[in-house]
Design an enzyme around this catalytic site. Sequence first.
Site, short mmCIF file in Angstrom:
data_model
loop_
_atom_site.label_atom_id
_atom_site.label_comp_id
_atom_site.label_asym_id
_atom_site.label_seq_id
_atom_site.Cartn_x
_atom_site.Cartn_y
_atom_site.Cartn_z
CB SER A 31 -0.90 0.00 1.23
OG SER A 31 -0.11 0.05 2.40
CB ALA A 32 0.18 4.72 -0.95
CB CYS A 33 0.24 3.97 4.33
SG CYS A 33 -0.60 2.39 4.45
CB SER A 34 3.44 -0.27 3.73
OG SER A 34 3.04 -0.81 2.49
#
Length: 93
Positions: free
Chosen positions: A32-35
């Site tokens: 995901s973009a947050c990881s």
Amino acid sequence: SPYIWNVYFPGVSGESLLIRLSREGIYVSNGSACSSGSVDPSKVLLAMGYDVEHAKSSIRLSFGKMTTLEMLDQTIQSLRSNYEQLRQLSLPF
């Protein structure tokens, strides 16, 4: 969002596919973009009920208003070719 796709490539490491695509100027993610930058399987996919193998064999593609049909065609051709090559490498002898 209809502009973000997660695609599963059975039997192939999403990380290996990501590296091959980036060499061709096609940039994808395997989380995901947050990881961003993490080598762990996507927590989002795991939370959705997918197993670790599925999460590690997936990539995320993002599209925007600047994405052209030519870019999509190039990406599809590259995905096909690289997936087939990686599958051949992972087949048992």
